[in-house]
Motif scaffolding. Structure first.
Motif, PDB file in Angstrom:
ATOM      1  N   CYS A  36       0.736   8.535   8.091  1.00  0.00           N
ATOM      2  CA  CYS A  36       2.004   9.311   8.543  1.00  0.00           C
ATOM      3  C   CYS A  36       2.805   9.776   7.467  1.00  0.00           C
ATOM      4  N   GLN A  39       1.693  11.967   4.621  1.00  0.00           N
ATOM      5  CA  GLN A  39       1.610  13.316   4.973  1.00  0.00           C
ATOM      6  C   GLN A  39       3.166  13.834   5.228  1.00  0.00           C
ATOM      7  N   LYS A  40       4.356  13.097   4.420  1.00  0.00           N
ATOM      8  CA  LYS A  40       5.654  13.515   4.702  1.00  0.00           C
ATOM      9  C   LYS A  40       5.998  13.252   5.878  1.00  0.00           C
ATOM     10  N   GLY A  41       5.506  12.443   6.918  1.00  0.00           N
ATOM     11  CA  GLY A  41       6.061  12.434   8.291  1.00  0.00           C
ATOM     12  C   GLY A  41       7.316  11.186   8.042  1.00  0.00           C
ATOM     13  N   ALA A  42       8.057  11.298   9.370  1.00  0.00           N
ATOM     14  CA  ALA A  42       9.151  10.472   9.427  1.00  0.00           C
ATOM     15  C   ALA A  42       8.761   8.879   9.552  1.00  0.00           C
ATOM     16  N   THR A  45       8.439   8.091  13.147  1.00  0.00           N
ATOM     17  CA  THR A  45       6.977   8.419  13.805  1.00  0.00           C
ATOM     18  C   THR A  45       5.861   7.377  13.182  1.00  0.00           C
ATOM     19  N   ALA A  46       6.058   6.859  12.107  1.00  0.00           N
ATOM     20  CA  ALA A  46       5.293   6.042  11.594  1.00  0.00           C
ATOM     21  C   ALA A  46       5.431   4.853  12.207  1.00  0.00           C
ATOM     22  N   GLU A  49       3.683   4.981  15.563  1.00  0.00           N
ATOM     23  CA  GLU A  49       2.255   5.074  15.577  1.00  0.00           C
ATOM     24  C   GLU A  49       1.482   3.636  15.190  1.00  0.00           C
ATOM     25  N   ASP A 173      10.468   6.294   4.539  1.00  0.00           N
ATOM     26  CA  ASP A 173       9.687   7.681   4.411  1.00  0.00           C
ATOM     27  C   ASP A 173      10.361   8.246   2.894  1.00  0.00           C
TER      28      ASP A 173
END
Length: 306
Positions: A36, A39-42, A45-46, A49, A173
């Protein structure tokens, strides 16, 4: 900022036959969260998940695999916190939910509250479209046998908690935002309605972009007495590194209330650590496309991320 994620699968003493399963579980969770972040996810969220992976793994005391209360039922706690704005969501004593960490995030994002418990959390879950599942589907044979063992007079549920760990994750992130998430089934044969440290902000976890993020595991009542997660943040606020802050917090808990546990920590610069005062703690971390994993004190196996 180079992204970092660290996860833990609980502090205690791990039965040898389950050790490889624990290692595999935390590696899978860390890699899920790191994917995550890549893929430049926050960070938020990481960590969610990553914890979902652990909640779905029967080796861990969270979600499927949670320990049972005195009546043989599953009651779970979870917390998530966003270091950007200090927003947090938590649930406690929830039943019939596969992934309490996801419900905790919804509490944070969809309500004006920070913590929902028991019936209220269940009603909210229904309103948000989260499906209920029979509690039996969350119970493993291992948890059932442990519950039966602790029904005998003179048994010690705290001792028998060995090898069943709370789970958690911390991350930073690419934007420099930090987050934490923690989830648990609690203590074996606990009283109905017992809530430990996990759902309590500052105890089970804390995240603040200015300093870092912490997720804790161990004896919940001891962690609550010293608000361990916030204590470690306080130490970093005073200039300590994550490793120094973690060691100081765990030492204080042991000295002051004779409590044992473990922590994972990341600071606002991306430095991290995994520390514990118990015999073992499963953990994994990914940084710079390198996966590291450990169970014992001083252990840090490193391998490239594929």
């Amino acid at each position: 900022m180079k992204p970092v994620i660290v996860v833990h699968g609980g502090a205690g003493t791990i039965v040898k036959e389950y050790e490889e399963g624990y290692r595999t579980g935390v590696k899978r969770a860390a890699l899920k969260g790191y994917d995550c972040l890549r893929q430049k996810g926050a960070a938020l969220t990481a960590v969610e998940e990553a914890v979902v992976v652990l909640e779905n793994d029967p080796h861990f005391n969270a979600g499927y695999g949670s320990v049972l209360n005195e009546e043989g039922d599953v009651e779970m706690d979870a917390i998530i916190m966003d270091g950007r704005n200090l927003m947090s969501g938590a649930v406690s004593a929830v039943r019939c939910i596969a992934n309490p960490i996801t419900l905790a995030r919804l509490v944070m994002e969809k309500t004006d509250h920070m913590l929902l418990t028991c019936k209220g959390a269940s009603l909210f879950a229904k309103a948000q479209g989260i499906p209920e599942i029979p509690n039996e589907k969350l119970i493993t044979e291992r948890s059932r046998e442990r519950w039966k063992t602790n029904l005998h007079p003179g048994s010690n549920p705290v001792v028998s908690q060995i090898g069943l760990g709370t789970v958690g994750a911390v991350a930073i992130d690419s934007e420099g935002n930090v987050a934490c998430a923690t989830s648990t089934g609690g203590l074996t044969n606990k009283m109905i309605g017992r809530v430990g440290d996990t759902a309590c902000i500052g105890s089970g976890g804390y995240a603040d972009n200015a300093f870092g993020a912490v997720s804790t595991t161990g004896h919940g009542e001891s962690i609550m007495k010293v608000t361990l997660a916030r204590l470690i943040i306080n130490h970093m606020e005073q200039g300590m590194s994550p490793e120094e802050a973690a060691e100081a917090g765990l030492k204080y808990m042991k000295t002051r209330v004779n409590g044992l546990g473990g922590v994972i920590v990341v600071n606002s610069s991306g430095d991290w650590t995994a520390k514990f005062s118990t015999k073992q703690m499963t953990w994994a971390a990914v940084q710079d496309d390198q996966l590291q994993v450990g169970v014992y004190h001083g252990e840090k196996d490193t391998m490239p991320v594929g």
